[in-house]
Scaffold this active site. Structure first.
Site, PDB file in Angstrom:
ATOM      1  N   GLY A 265       5.360  -2.077  -5.267  1.00  0.00           N
ATOM      2  CA  GLY A 265       4.852  -2.909  -4.177  1.00  0.00           C
ATOM      3  C   GLY A 265       4.148  -4.160  -4.653  1.00  0.00           C
ATOM      4  O   GLY A 265       4.467  -5.268  -4.237  1.00  0.00           O
ATOM      5  N   ALA A 266       3.181  -3.987  -5.539  1.00  0.00           N
ATOM      6  CA  ALA A 266       2.382  -5.122  -5.984  1.00  0.00           C
ATOM      7  C   ALA A 266       1.537  -4.696  -7.168  1.00  0.00           C
ATOM      8  O   ALA A 266       1.478  -3.507  -7.495  1.00  0.00           O
ATOM      9  CB  ALA A 266       1.479  -5.611  -4.856  1.00  0.00           C
ATOM     10  N   ASN A 269      -3.254  -7.471 -11.218  1.00  0.00           N
ATOM     11  CA  ASN A 269      -3.705  -8.254 -12.366  1.00  0.00           C
ATOM     12  C   ASN A 269      -4.936  -9.090 -12.003  1.00  0.00           C
ATOM     13  O   ASN A 269      -4.998  -9.688 -10.944  1.00  0.00           O
ATOM     14  CB  ASN A 269      -2.607  -9.216 -12.811  1.00  0.00           C
ATOM     15  CG  ASN A 269      -1.246  -8.564 -12.807  1.00  0.00           C
ATOM     16  OD1 ASN A 269      -1.028  -7.613 -13.542  1.00  0.00           O
ATOM     17  ND2 ASN A 269      -0.362  -9.046 -11.941  1.00  0.00           N
ATOM     18  N   GLU A 302      -4.576  -4.256  -3.339  1.00  0.00           N
ATOM     19  CA  GLU A 302      -4.634  -4.960  -4.633  1.00  0.00           C
ATOM     20  C   GLU A 302      -5.963  -5.685  -4.782  1.00  0.00           C
ATOM     21  O   GLU A 302      -6.564  -5.699  -5.852  1.00  0.00           O
ATOM     22  CB  GLU A 302      -3.467  -5.941  -4.784  1.00  0.00           C
ATOM     23  CG  GLU A 302      -2.079  -5.332  -4.602  1.00  0.00           C
ATOM     24  CD  GLU A 302      -1.823  -4.054  -5.385  1.00  0.00           C
ATOM     25  OE1 GLU A 302      -2.393  -3.908  -6.494  1.00  0.00           O
ATOM     26  OE2 GLU A 302      -1.074  -3.191  -4.900  1.00  0.00           O
ATOM     27  N   HIS A 305      -8.732  -3.327  -5.743  1.00  0.00           N
ATOM     28  CA  HIS A 305      -8.671  -2.930  -7.152  1.00  0.00           C
ATOM     29  C   HIS A 305      -9.581  -3.806  -8.024  1.00  0.00           C
ATOM     30  O   HIS A 305      -9.949  -3.403  -9.130  1.00  0.00           O
ATOM     31  CB  HIS A 305      -7.246  -3.069  -7.684  1.00  0.00           C
ATOM     32  CG  HIS A 305      -6.417  -1.809  -7.615  1.00  0.00           C
ATOM     33  ND1 HIS A 305      -6.898  -0.575  -7.978  1.00  0.00           N
ATOM     34  CD2 HIS A 305      -5.120  -1.620  -7.244  1.00  0.00           C
ATOM     35  CE1 HIS A 305      -5.925   0.327  -7.823  1.00  0.00           C
ATOM     36  NE2 HIS A 305      -4.847  -0.281  -7.380  1.00  0.00           N
ATOM     37  N   GLU A 324      -6.500   4.751  -8.392  1.00  0.00           N
ATOM     38  CA  GLU A 324      -5.499   4.708  -7.319  1.00  0.00           C
ATOM     39  C   GLU A 324      -5.919   5.508  -6.088  1.00  0.00           C
ATOM     40  O   GLU A 324      -5.802   5.028  -4.960  1.00  0.00           O
ATOM     41  CB  GLU A 324      -4.128   5.150  -7.829  1.00  0.00           C
ATOM     42  CG  GLU A 324      -3.516   4.215  -8.887  1.00  0.00           C
ATOM     43  CD  GLU A 324      -3.395   2.767  -8.436  1.00  0.00           C
ATOM     44  OE1 GLU A 324      -3.560   2.481  -7.236  1.00  0.00           O
ATOM     45  OE2 GLU A 324      -3.144   1.900  -9.313  1.00  0.00           O
TER      46      GLU A 324
HETATM   47  N1  B3K Z   1      -1.302  -0.467 -10.083  1.00  0.00           N
HETATM   48  C1  B3K Z   1      -0.012  -0.864  -9.627  1.00  0.00           C
HETATM   49  C2  B3K Z   1       1.075   0.110  -9.952  1.00  0.00           C
HETATM   50  C3  B3K Z   1       1.660  -0.050 -11.305  1.00  0.00           C
HETATM   51  C4  B3K Z   1       2.874   0.846 -11.453  1.00  0.00           C
HETATM   52  C5  B3K Z   1       3.358   0.890 -12.832  1.00  0.00           C
HETATM   53  N2  B3K Z   1       4.559   1.678 -12.952  1.00  0.00           N
HETATM   54  C6  B3K Z   1       0.009  -1.135  -8.160  1.00  0.00           C
HETATM   55  C7  B3K Z   1      -1.059  -0.499  -7.367  1.00  0.00           C
HETATM   56  O1  B3K Z   1      -1.217   0.698  -7.301  1.00  0.00           O
HETATM   57  O2  B3K Z   1      -1.825  -1.217  -6.784  1.00  0.00           O
HETATM   58 ZN    ZN Z   2      -3.182   0.694  -6.704  1.00  0.00          ZN
END
Ligand code: B3K
Ligand code: ZN
Length: 896
Positions: A265-266, A269, A302, A305, A324
């Protein structure tokens, strides 16, 4: 064939790294065919390090140079073996210069640095950074990054990386550069760069503190008319994180970039979120109400996060749910708060619980079952699962249920105070919750370490003479791979008791159990109590109960468990009508419907003629009618009540899965309901039109949702009138929500015009990839779409297996979303599945491994199908050059 344990990584093997990386300076000379990456690391040995060796990881890299403290490292001073660069002895402090060459245009895995539509993007979580340079690519190594990007100015006018833009300029030879610096320490999985021909919508926002920040949404040219909703969602996310949690955006600039080729999905970073276009681009012409709300949720997720994941990150990948589960919980709460109303919150809760039951419960019962904090993995990318995400979010939600909103907030504050800037564990989170609230949460740890969905069996006893009502809760949890015996969980069970009029009774427990129970924080007598089940079996006695009540159990789905209680049909109909807890009102309807569907499916299995032997279920019909007709209920809630449990959910409740029987049963019930409720459905359809300009707000979306579910029932009657309604809606539709619902109604009917309607839809939207995806999905999941038709669609010029969204829209949608056609008795669906998994394996292992999971539950199917499924699994397992992603999934499926 390798076994899945021989190459597994184990949680118990964790050892802190010998060295920390203080700073990372990188220089990229971007070129699709050959990109040169120069990296300088300054490193310091950790106090308490167990050795003087350094381990760096690299994947598919050409190593050009390696220098330590300015001098080339001789071949004798390091070993390079199977992606691991090992320096056995290093000084206490050092500088490493590493130069690597990579070929982004050949990178079809979409991990590391790759090219999409001529532009450069990165994806580093979980272990993609090692596809860019050699690095201690593990989340407990946090460093400060400075990144220089150089590229052709015409082809790549935009050069982005994490943090702040320090400097940019011309290099004279048609090339230019940009220098970025991220002021915050971060693990390598949060590194990102984007370079290409992109445009942005930007806005300034003033934070509560008065500080001004710059927000940008970057897209390909031609898409600027589709960025406003993502921008608005970002602003709402920033404001909400301040208000609800006191968490401020810590950068002066925050960017979102949309890319059409993306594995999931996204990605969060730091300061440079990269998104699948599906979760950014929206306007009323191309996006549905569901798309709008998904975009808001993913933008929020996102963004959230930034604190839960980036500022405080995971010590190792076993702790993935630390970020998560918590961040999903936060995005769920955000979406609920954005709707605002109680009934809107309940609808959001219902949707989330549906996902849990539809996908996580089966995972927990299958060969890939794992705890929220797993003990071992072969390929970490296989562990971005509904268990880590959705069950993880339920675990976080249970803290809030046990501690109350205020107590939970105290725990969050303590968590940030203790761990900001560090890489920590799920135990650290639990300790913060316990310490901030002076509670013993040691038993709660089992939610992290034990896999499987607990069952809570309920028995009740009313004592008229003593005016007491006793509820006995007994818990159990089935064995899962590697875990035969489970210890009791700490389960919050929220209950209410209804009197004969359907009113909540004030609740008093005879004596609080040793563990204590949490009362609702609102003043006055509690109408809902959270019973804390900690033993295998426990009884709770309520006093002052003058007449025998109807219990409302597990209100708001207070724990991710399967609740077993022998409700009578009458009690369920009563709860559906009266329960003050809207979740349980819906739940009662689902229980009634499930009961009916299982009976129907059993009749099909026994070759009964349904029409002759199964008269309409009056209790269910009457309850549905009352709900449909009750205009005091939100349309969105009424829509939820009308949606029957999915074929997958019914399957999970059967001893042996017979997909054809389930499909026949569910269709039969839908037609019965349509026939019995025709008038009400037509009335609801007329009453819930949303004239005027399109708005994606929850109230309007709810009306459209109810209207469209009514239409989908009416076309089950497959007559002139319903066909005409669908055609009319298709012609009049002023937005994608109405347009696609009308098309879906036509395609799932026998209307003569369905071929024309599909063709016209394609012509209208052939230049909108996200809508073309919808066009494929709609056909892949249509009842009449056979495997032959899917193969034909694969030949359509717009189909490509290389783009994950497109592959998902046709292949995944058919294999996972069209059970009756996929599971045809001759096993041809499984052969097709194997072919596609093998084809994808060579292109993109992560996407392949997702599709590989389709046959997880093969042992639960009727024996004839099992036999074909096993052959297909074996065929995939025997494939040469199988990625460890796919290998892990099929090996576990065959073993368990
Ligand atoms: N943290 C990323 C997911 C990365 C997946 C790698 N295979 C997206 C998220 O959970 O926001
Ligand atoms: Zn996530």
């Amino acid at each position: 064939m390798r076994t899945d344990t021989s190459n597994a990584i184990c949680r118990s093997d964790y050892a802190a790294p010998n060295y920390q990386v203080e700073t990372v300076e990188m220089g990229f000379d971007l070129d699709p065919a050959q990109t040169r990456v120069a990296t300088r690391l300054t490193m310091t040995r950790n106090a308490g390090a167990r050795g003087k060796s350094i381990t760096l990881y690299g994947d598919g890299l050409e190593l050009v140079q390696l220098r330590m403290n300015g001098r080339p490292l001789s071949r004798r001073a390091y070993q390079l073996d199977d992606g691991v660069l090992h320096i056995p002895v290093a000084p206490e402090q050092l500088t490493l210069d590493i130069e690597t060459l990579i070929a982004p245009e050949l990178n079809t895995s979409l991990m590391g640095l790759y090219v999409s539509n001529g532009n450069f993007f990165t994806q580093c979580e979980a272990e993609g950074f090692r596809k860019i340079t050699f690095f201690p690519d593990r989340p407990d190594v946090m460093a400060r990054y400075k990144v220089m990007l150089r590229a052709d100015r015409d082809k790549y006018p935009v050069l982005l990386s994490n943090g702040n833009l320090i400097e940019q300029g011309d290099l004279g030879d048609g090339r230019h550069y940009a220098l970025w610096e991220d002021p915050f320490k971060k693990p390598s999985y949060l590194f990102a760069l984007v370079a290409g021909n992109l445009v942005c919508q930007e806005e300034h926002m003033t934070l509560a503190s008065g500080r001004e920040v710059l927000l940008q949404v970057w897209v390909e040219e031609g898409n600027l008319d589709k960025t406003q909703h993502a921008m608005d969602s970002l602003k709402r996310s920033i404001a909400w994180d301040e208000q609800r949690w006191g968490l401020e955006l810590d950068l002066d600039r925050f960017m979102i970039v949309a890319v059409g080729d993306f594995n999931m999905g996204a990605m969060e970073n730091k300061g440079l979120n990269i998104f699948n276009t599906k979760y950014v681009l929206a306007n009323s012409r191309i996006a549905t109400d569901v798309d709008y709300s998904n975009i808001e949720a993913v933008v929020g997720h996102e963004y959230f996060h930034n604190w839960t994941g980036n500022r405080v990150t995971c010590r190792d990948w076993f702790q993935l749910s630390l970020k998560e589960g918590l961040t999903v919980f936060r995005d769920q709460e955000f979406s609920a708060d954005m709707i605002g109303t109680d009934s809107g919150r309940a609808v959001k809760r219902i949707e989330d619980v549906r996902v849990l039951r539809q996908a996580q419960f089966p995972e927990d019962a299958g060969p890939m079952a794992h705890p929220v904090r797993p003990d071992a993995y072969v390929e970490i990318n296989n562990f971005y699962t509904v268990t880590i995400y959705e069950k993880g979010a339920e675990v976080v939600r249970m803290y809030q249920t046990l501690l109350g909103r205020d107590g939970f907030r105290e725990g969050m504050d303590l968590y940030f105070w203790r761990h900001d800037g560090h890489a920590v564990t799920c135990d650290d989170f639990r300790a913060a919750m316990a310490d901030a609230n002076h509670r013993d949460l040691s038993q709660f740890e089992r939610w992290y370490s034990q896999a499987g969905t607990p069952r809570v069996a309920v028995e009740t006893h009313y004592d008229a003479a003593g005016q007491t009502y006793e509820i006995t809760l007994s818990q159990s949890c089935p064995a899962t791979p590697g875990q035969d015996h489970k210890l009791p969980f700490h389960i919050p069970v929220a209950v209410g008791l209804l009197d004969k009029q359907g009113r909540d009774l004030p609740l008093t427990l005879e004596h609080a159990p040793a563990s204590g129970q949490q009362q609702c924080s609102s003043p006055g007598p509690a109408h809902t109590l959270v019973l804390e089940l900690t033993e295998a079996s426990q009884s709770f006695r309520f006093t002052g109960i003058a007449v025998e009540p109807v219990p409302s159990l597990l209100r708001d789905f207070s724990a991710p468990v399967i609740l077993e209680y022998e409700y009578s049909d009458r009690e369920l109909a009563f709860l559906m009508r009266h329960d003050s807890d809207p979740f349980n009102r819906w739940e009662a309807g689902q229980r009634l419907a499930t009961r009916r569907l299982l009976k129907l499916a059993e009749a099909v299995v026994n070759n009964s003629d349904l029409a002759a032997t199964m008269p309409a279920d009056d209790a269910l019909i009457a309850s549905m009618r009352i709900t449909l007709d009750d205009d005091s209920l939100d349309p969105a809630f009424r829509e939820q009540v009308m949606v029957l449990p999915s074929e997958t959910m019914i399957a999970e409740q059967m001893e042996q899965i017979d997909p054809q029987a389930i499909h026949t049963a569910r269709q039969f019930l839908r037609r019965q309901l349509a026939a019995a409720l025709r008038e009400e459905l037509e009335r609801v359809y007329e009453a819930n039109a949303t004239p005027g300009p399109y708005s994606p707000d929850a109230a309007s979306a709810g009306k459209r949702g109810l209207r469209n579910v009514a239409l989908s029932y009416l076309v089950e009657l497959d007559d002139e009138i319903s066909h005409a309604m669908a055609r009319q809606q298709s012609d009049d539709a002023g937005n994608m929500t109405e347009r696609i619902a009308a098309l879906s109604a036509l395609v799932n009917s026998n209307a003569a015009v369905k071929g024309d309607a599909l063709a016209r839809f394609y012509d209208d939207f052939s230049d909108e990839p996200l809508v073309v995806d919808k066009w494929f999905t709609l056909q892949a999941t249509a009842r009449t779409t056979t495997l032959g038709k899917v193969r034909e669609l694969m030949k359509h010029p717009a189909f490509t297996i290389k783009n994950p969204n497109r592959a998902r829209s046709l292949l995944f949608s058919f294999c996972n979303g069209n059970p009756a056609q996929f599971h045809v008795p001759d096993g041809s669906g499984y052969e097709f599945w194997a072919e596609q998994v093998i084809a994808l394996n060579a292109i993109n292992p992560q996407v392949a491994a997702r599709l590989a999971r389709t046959l997880d539950r093969w042992r639960k199917y009727v024996p004839e199908l099992q036999h074909h499924m096993r052959s297909a699994l074996e065929r995939v397992a025997a494939t040469r050059k199988l990625s460890k992603d796919v290998q892990e999934v099929v090996t576990k499926a065959l073993a368990n």
